[in-house]
Design a protein around this motif. Structure first.
Motif, short mmCIF file in Angstrom:
data_model
loop_
_atom_site.label_atom_id
_atom_site.label_comp_id
_atom_site.label_asym_id
_atom_site.label_seq_id
_atom_site.Cartn_x
_atom_site.Cartn_y
_atom_site.Cartn_z
N TYR A 126 0.93 -1.15 -0.06
CA TYR A 126 0.08 0.02 0.16
C TYR A 126 0.56 1.27 -0.06
O TYR A 126 0.68 2.29 -0.74
CB TYR A 126 -0.88 0.04 1.31
CG TYR A 126 -2.05 1.04 1.23
CD1 TYR A 126 -3.52 0.94 0.82
CD2 TYR A 126 -1.67 2.50 1.79
CE1 TYR A 126 -4.11 2.07 0.86
CE2 TYR A 126 -2.61 3.43 1.78
CZ TYR A 126 -3.99 3.16 1.30
OH TYR A 126 -4.63 4.15 1.47
N ASN A 127 1.93 1.27 0.91
CA ASN A 127 2.79 2.52 0.98
C ASN A 127 3.39 2.57 -0.44
O ASN A 127 3.75 3.65 -0.96
CB ASN A 127 3.51 2.22 2.09
CG ASN A 127 4.30 3.53 2.60
OD1 ASN A 127 3.59 4.69 2.71
ND2 ASN A 127 5.51 3.60 2.68
N ASP B 30 -8.46 13.71 -8.09
CA ASP B 30 -8.61 12.65 -7.00
C ASP B 30 -9.17 11.24 -7.36
O ASP B 30 -8.78 10.24 -7.23
CB ASP B 30 -9.13 13.11 -5.77
CG ASP B 30 -8.63 14.22 -5.02
OD1 ASP B 30 -7.34 14.14 -4.95
OD2 ASP B 30 -8.92 15.00 -4.40
N SER B 31 -10.45 11.33 -8.10
CA SER B 31 -10.99 10.22 -8.58
C SER B 31 -10.32 9.36 -9.48
O SER B 31 -10.15 7.99 -9.22
CB SER B 31 -12.30 10.43 -9.24
OG SER B 31 -13.40 11.10 -8.32
N ALA B 32 -9.48 10.04 -10.35
CA ALA B 32 -8.81 9.29 -11.31
C ALA B 32 -7.46 8.69 -10.79
O ALA B 32 -7.29 7.45 -11.25
CB ALA B 32 -8.11 10.20 -12.39
N PHE C 170 -4.58 3.76 -8.49
CA PHE C 170 -4.13 3.51 -7.19
C PHE C 170 -4.76 2.06 -7.10
O PHE C 170 -4.00 1.11 -7.05
CB PHE C 170 -4.41 4.17 -6.08
CG PHE C 170 -3.98 3.86 -4.80
CD1 PHE C 170 -2.95 4.02 -4.10
CD2 PHE C 170 -4.74 2.34 -4.09
CE1 PHE C 170 -2.13 3.62 -3.03
CE2 PHE C 170 -4.07 2.17 -2.93
CZ PHE C 170 -2.90 2.64 -2.34
N LYS C 171 -5.91 1.75 -6.93
CA LYS C 171 -6.71 0.40 -7.19
C LYS C 171 -6.08 -0.54 -8.13
O LYS C 171 -5.69 -1.78 -7.67
CB LYS C 171 -8.21 0.37 -7.22
CG LYS C 171 -8.75 1.35 -5.96
CD LYS C 171 -10.25 1.45 -6.07
CE LYS C 171 -10.98 1.55 -7.16
NZ LYS C 171 -12.38 1.61 -7.08
N SER C 172 -6.02 -0.14 -9.44
CA SER C 172 -5.51 -1.26 -10.35
C SER C 172 -4.07 -1.55 -10.09
O SER C 172 -3.76 -2.73 -10.20
CB SER C 172 -5.59 -0.53 -11.49
OG SER C 172 -4.95 -1.21 -12.82
N LEU D 149 -12.36 -1.49 -3.00
CA LEU D 149 -12.96 0.15 -2.93
C LEU D 149 -11.99 0.82 -2.13
O LEU D 149 -11.43 0.50 -1.23
CB LEU D 149 -14.18 -0.32 -2.00
CG LEU D 149 -15.19 -1.68 -2.77
CD1 LEU D 149 -16.11 -2.14 -1.74
CD2 LEU D 149 -15.68 -1.48 -4.00
N LYS D 150 -11.97 2.13 -2.67
CA LYS D 150 -11.28 3.14 -1.77
C LYS D 150 -12.09 4.57 -1.95
O LYS D 150 -12.52 5.01 -2.85
CB LYS D 150 -10.06 3.23 -2.62
CG LYS D 150 -9.08 4.12 -1.76
CD LYS D 150 -7.80 4.24 -2.16
CE LYS D 150 -6.77 5.23 -1.29
NZ LYS D 150 -5.45 5.20 -1.98
#
Length: 116
Positions: A20-21, A71-73, A78-80, A98-99
């Motif tokens: 994550y970091n 931010d949404s993009a 990030f999730k991918s 989900l984030k």
């Protein structure tokens, strides 16, 4: 590979925190300030406090709608990237991630659903 509570050991929690970091550093150029990871059966919840990218912080005052879109993009990217790293590095199959992120408090919550 399926995941159960016994699979989500301290080692996996530590590995998820590291990944994550790492993803945060790759996308935003900085690591997180704090993280806490909770596990529930085939799900993991990561609570994190981030450092807002200075350029986005400056833009948010006069271009609020633009920064919401950016931010949404960035969250989608990030999730991918995070999902790919989890699957490639930890060999765990991720169903979805989900984030959400609040730019005012710099708090984020990420939920990882593993394939049962």
């Amino acid at each position: 590979m399926t995941v159960s509570t016994s699979k989500l050991s301290q080692t996996i929690k530590k590995d998820l925190a590291f990944l994550y970091n790492r993803v945060n550093q790759e996308i935003y150029g900085t690591g997180v300030k704090k993280q806490r990871i909770e596990t529930f059966d085939d799900r993991v919840i990561i609570f994190a406090q981030h450092k807002r990218v200075q350029a986005l912080h400056m833009l948010s005052q006069n271009f609020h709608h633009l920064t919401i879109s950016v931010d949404s993009a960035l969250i989608v990217e990030f999730k991918s990237l995070f999902k790919g790293m989890i699957e490639d590095t930890l060999h765990l199959k991720v169903k979805t991630i989900l984030k959400d992120y609040d730019p005012v408090t710099e708090e984020a919550c990420t939920i990882i659903y593993f394939v049962e």
